[in-house]
Design a protein around this motif. Structure first.
Motif, PDB file in Angstrom:
ATOM      1  N   ALA A 116     -21.977-132.906 -14.118  1.00  0.00           N
ATOM      2  CA  ALA A 116     -21.243-132.264 -12.928  1.00  0.00           C
ATOM      3  C   ALA A 116     -22.078-131.203 -11.903  1.00  0.00           C
ATOM      4  O   ALA A 116     -21.651-131.647 -10.671  1.00  0.00           O
ATOM      5  CB  ALA A 116     -20.338-131.117 -13.055  1.00  0.00           C
ATOM      6  N   GLU A 117     -22.941-130.575 -11.846  1.00  0.00           N
ATOM      7  CA  GLU A 117     -23.282-130.049 -10.718  1.00  0.00           C
ATOM      8  C   GLU A 117     -24.337-131.415  -9.924  1.00  0.00           C
ATOM      9  O   GLU A 117     -24.493-131.155  -8.479  1.00  0.00           O
ATOM     10  CB  GLU A 117     -24.851-128.598 -11.193  1.00  0.00           C
ATOM     11  CG  GLU A 117     -24.010-128.109 -12.280  1.00  0.00           C
ATOM     12  CD  GLU A 117     -24.634-126.577 -12.472  1.00  0.00           C
ATOM     13  OE1 GLU A 117     -25.907-126.783 -12.284  1.00  0.00           O
ATOM     14  OE2 GLU A 117     -24.521-125.732 -12.517  1.00  0.00           O
ATOM     15  N   ALA A 158     -21.637-132.576  -7.469  1.00  0.00           N
ATOM     16  CA  ALA A 158     -21.238-131.697  -6.457  1.00  0.00           C
ATOM     17  C   ALA A 158     -22.755-131.532  -5.500  1.00  0.00           C
ATOM     18  O   ALA A 158     -22.043-130.082  -4.964  1.00  0.00           O
ATOM     19  CB  ALA A 158     -20.803-130.468  -7.745  1.00  0.00           C
ATOM     20  N   ARG A 159     -24.040-131.817  -5.983  1.00  0.00           N
ATOM     21  CA  ARG A 159     -24.971-131.242  -5.396  1.00  0.00           C
ATOM     22  C   ARG A 159     -24.915-129.714  -4.821  1.00  0.00           C
ATOM     23  O   ARG A 159     -26.012-129.495  -4.371  1.00  0.00           O
ATOM     24  CB  ARG A 159     -24.771-131.067  -3.685  1.00  0.00           C
ATOM     25  CG  ARG A 159     -24.538-133.567  -3.442  1.00  0.00           C
ATOM     26  CD  ARG A 159     -25.065-133.377  -1.948  1.00  0.00           C
ATOM     27  NE  ARG A 159     -24.589-135.040  -1.248  1.00  0.00           N
ATOM     28  CZ  ARG A 159     -25.162-135.964  -1.837  1.00  0.00           C
ATOM     29  NH1 ARG A 159     -27.000-135.335  -2.678  1.00  0.00           N
ATOM     30  NH2 ARG A 159     -24.820-137.208  -1.651  1.00  0.00           N
ATOM     31  N   ASP A 160     -24.863-128.862  -6.179  1.00  0.00           N
ATOM     32  CA  ASP A 160     -24.960-127.780  -6.602  1.00  0.00           C
ATOM     33  C   ASP A 160     -26.470-127.604  -7.531  1.00  0.00           C
ATOM     34  O   ASP A 160     -26.782-126.931  -7.892  1.00  0.00           O
ATOM     35  CB  ASP A 160     -23.430-127.652  -7.977  1.00  0.00           C
ATOM     36  CG  ASP A 160     -22.888-127.243  -7.162  1.00  0.00           C
ATOM     37  OD1 ASP A 160     -21.852-127.066  -6.009  1.00  0.00           O
ATOM     38  OD2 ASP A 160     -20.992-126.972  -7.361  1.00  0.00           O
ATOM     39  N   PHE A 161     -26.909-128.734  -8.100  1.00  0.00           N
ATOM     40  CA  PHE A 161     -28.218-128.688  -8.645  1.00  0.00           C
ATOM     41  C   PHE A 161     -29.184-129.921  -7.970  1.00  0.00           C
ATOM     42  O   PHE A 161     -28.697-131.088  -7.323  1.00  0.00           O
ATOM     43  CB  PHE A 161     -28.097-128.743  -9.797  1.00  0.00           C
ATOM     44  CG  PHE A 161     -29.847-129.071 -10.469  1.00  0.00           C
ATOM     45  CD1 PHE A 161     -30.471-127.558 -10.464  1.00  0.00           C
ATOM     46  CD2 PHE A 161     -30.746-129.958 -10.627  1.00  0.00           C
ATOM     47  CE1 PHE A 161     -31.287-127.967 -11.324  1.00  0.00           C
ATOM     48  CE2 PHE A 161     -31.537-130.529 -11.239  1.00  0.00           C
ATOM     49  CZ  PHE A 161     -32.077-129.530 -11.306  1.00  0.00           C
ATOM     50  N   GLU A 189     -22.781-130.334 -18.034  1.00  0.00           N
ATOM     51  CA  GLU A 189     -22.421-129.855 -17.169  1.00  0.00           C
ATOM     52  C   GLU A 189     -23.646-129.508 -16.159  1.00  0.00           C
ATOM     53  O   GLU A 189     -23.540-129.702 -14.411  1.00  0.00           O
ATOM     54  CB  GLU A 189     -23.082-128.305 -18.027  1.00  0.00           C
ATOM     55  CG  GLU A 189     -23.089-126.885 -16.273  1.00  0.00           C
ATOM     56  CD  GLU A 189     -23.030-125.291 -17.356  1.00  0.00           C
ATOM     57  OE1 GLU A 189     -23.670-125.031 -15.736  1.00  0.00           O
ATOM     58  OE2 GLU A 189     -23.618-125.554 -18.073  1.00  0.00           O
ATOM     59  N   TYR A 190     -24.717-130.570 -16.370  1.00  0.00           N
ATOM     60  CA  TYR A 190     -25.613-131.068 -15.577  1.00  0.00           C
ATOM     61  C   TYR A 190     -25.639-132.115 -14.214  1.00  0.00           C
ATOM     62  O   TYR A 190     -25.855-132.243 -13.306  1.00  0.00           O
ATOM     63  CB  TYR A 190     -26.975-131.213 -16.607  1.00  0.00           C
ATOM     64  CG  TYR A 190     -28.020-132.208 -15.307  1.00  0.00           C
ATOM     65  CD1 TYR A 190     -28.938-131.299 -14.719  1.00  0.00           C
ATOM     66  CD2 TYR A 190     -27.813-133.814 -15.556  1.00  0.00           C
ATOM     67  CE1 TYR A 190     -30.467-132.734 -13.955  1.00  0.00           C
ATOM     68  CE2 TYR A 190     -28.942-134.465 -15.354  1.00  0.00           C
ATOM     69  CZ  TYR A 190     -29.880-133.691 -13.665  1.00  0.00           C
ATOM     70  OH  TYR A 190     -30.658-134.421 -13.594  1.00  0.00           O
ATOM     71  N   ALA A 250     -30.629-126.445  -6.388  1.00  0.00           N
ATOM     72  CA  ALA A 250     -29.871-124.970  -5.607  1.00  0.00           C
ATOM     73  C   ALA A 250     -31.464-123.920  -4.500  1.00  0.00           C
ATOM     74  O   ALA A 250     -32.415-125.024  -4.960  1.00  0.00           O
ATOM     75  CB  ALA A 250     -29.192-123.576  -6.144  1.00  0.00           C
TER      76      ALA A 250
END
Length: 279
Positions: free
Chosen positions: A254-255, A258-261, A251-252, A263
């Motif tokens: 993938a984030e 995706a530049r989701d982490f 999950e880390y 935040a």
């Protein structure tokens, strides 16, 4: 004693005195955080040479060195207040002679603060155990399946079936008579483990033995599901944390991609707000 009162860690004689009483609880540990989790639940914590397979990716325990055992022993010692620390003597550090065993056992205890050492072998190691005990080194013995001897045993096989039973029984009696304060029984038939427990005057610690032993030990990474290279029959998985950790890492990853982490709440502003300043 109140619930908040400090409990002094037991010593070898305290463990020996538990023969026939409430079963002794033990796990392996190799790191400070894991030692802290089990401190207070375990009577003694073993820094096992299984560290070679579990943390270092070795195919057996034979490549483990004194330096590795000292490093991990020191780490575990920092996490313990209420459990006794026992440390394995690695392959090649004690078999040559009682004098060699004493030098290395004394070094392990001095550099880690361990309350005892553990070594493998029965009748053939009785003289060495006696030599160590007479010189102030408490010894936990280990008979049955002795992983450091897998090349001569032909692998990780059950020991003590049929005509082998008398040899394992003789080993247990020999180490007890030599002065060991307890003995690990690994991968022996339950009926034989029960007989040994009834006949020797020191506590028996089972791993793949019998619920009738005076205590039990497991490799913590096995019982938590972190070490999945193989699962012995005698291991009960009390948790399956390995897949959970793998999912969290995925999950880390993938984030991040995706530049989701990270935040907004995970990064810092150009200037920290001044306390008490008006908006």
């Amino acid at each position: 004693m109140s619930a908040t009162a400090h409990k002094t860690a037991p010593n070898a004689q305290d463990i020996r005195a538990r023969k026939g009483g409430v079963p002794l609880v033990s796990l392996t540990a190799y790191t400070t955080p894991m030692a802290r989790l089990m401190d207070g639940h375990c009577d003694f914590v073993l820094v096992g040479d299984s560290v070679g397979m579990v943390l270092h990716g070795l195919s057996s325990t034979l490549g483990v060195t004194m330096e590795m055992m000292i490093l991990h022993g020191q780490a575990v010692a920092r996490g313990l207040d209420r459990a006794m620390l026992v440390i394995d003597m690695p392959f090649g550090s004690y078999e040559e002679s009682p004098a060699q065993a004493f030098r290395n056992a004394a070094r392990l205890m001095a550099e880690t603060g361990a309350g005892a050492v553990k070594l493998e072998g029965g009748v053939e190691m009785a003289e060495t155990i006696r030599f160590l005990v007479k010189r102030g080194i408490p010894v936990m013995a280990h008979v049955g399946l002795t992983p450091q001897s897998i090349n001569t045993l032909g692998g990780y096989k059950v020991q003590g079936r049929d005509d082998q039973a008398q040899a394992v029984l003789a080993d247990a009696h020999a180490v007890a008579d030599a002065g060991a304060f307890s003995v690990v029984l690994e991968k022996v038939p339950a009926t034989l483990a029960d007989r040994i427990t009834a006949e020797v005057a020191i506590p028996t610690i089972g791993i793949g033995a019998s619920a009738g032993c005076d205590g039990q030990i497991l490799v913590v990474d096995d019982m938590l599901g972190f070490f999945a290279a193989f699962k012995p029959k005698f291991v009960k998985r009390y948790a399956d944390l390995g897949p959970m950790a793998g999912a969290a890492i995925a999950e880390y990853a993938a984030e991040v991609r995706a530049r989701d982490f990270p935040a907004a709440e995970h990064v810092f502003a150009d200037q920290a707000p001044v306390k008490g300043a008006k908006a």
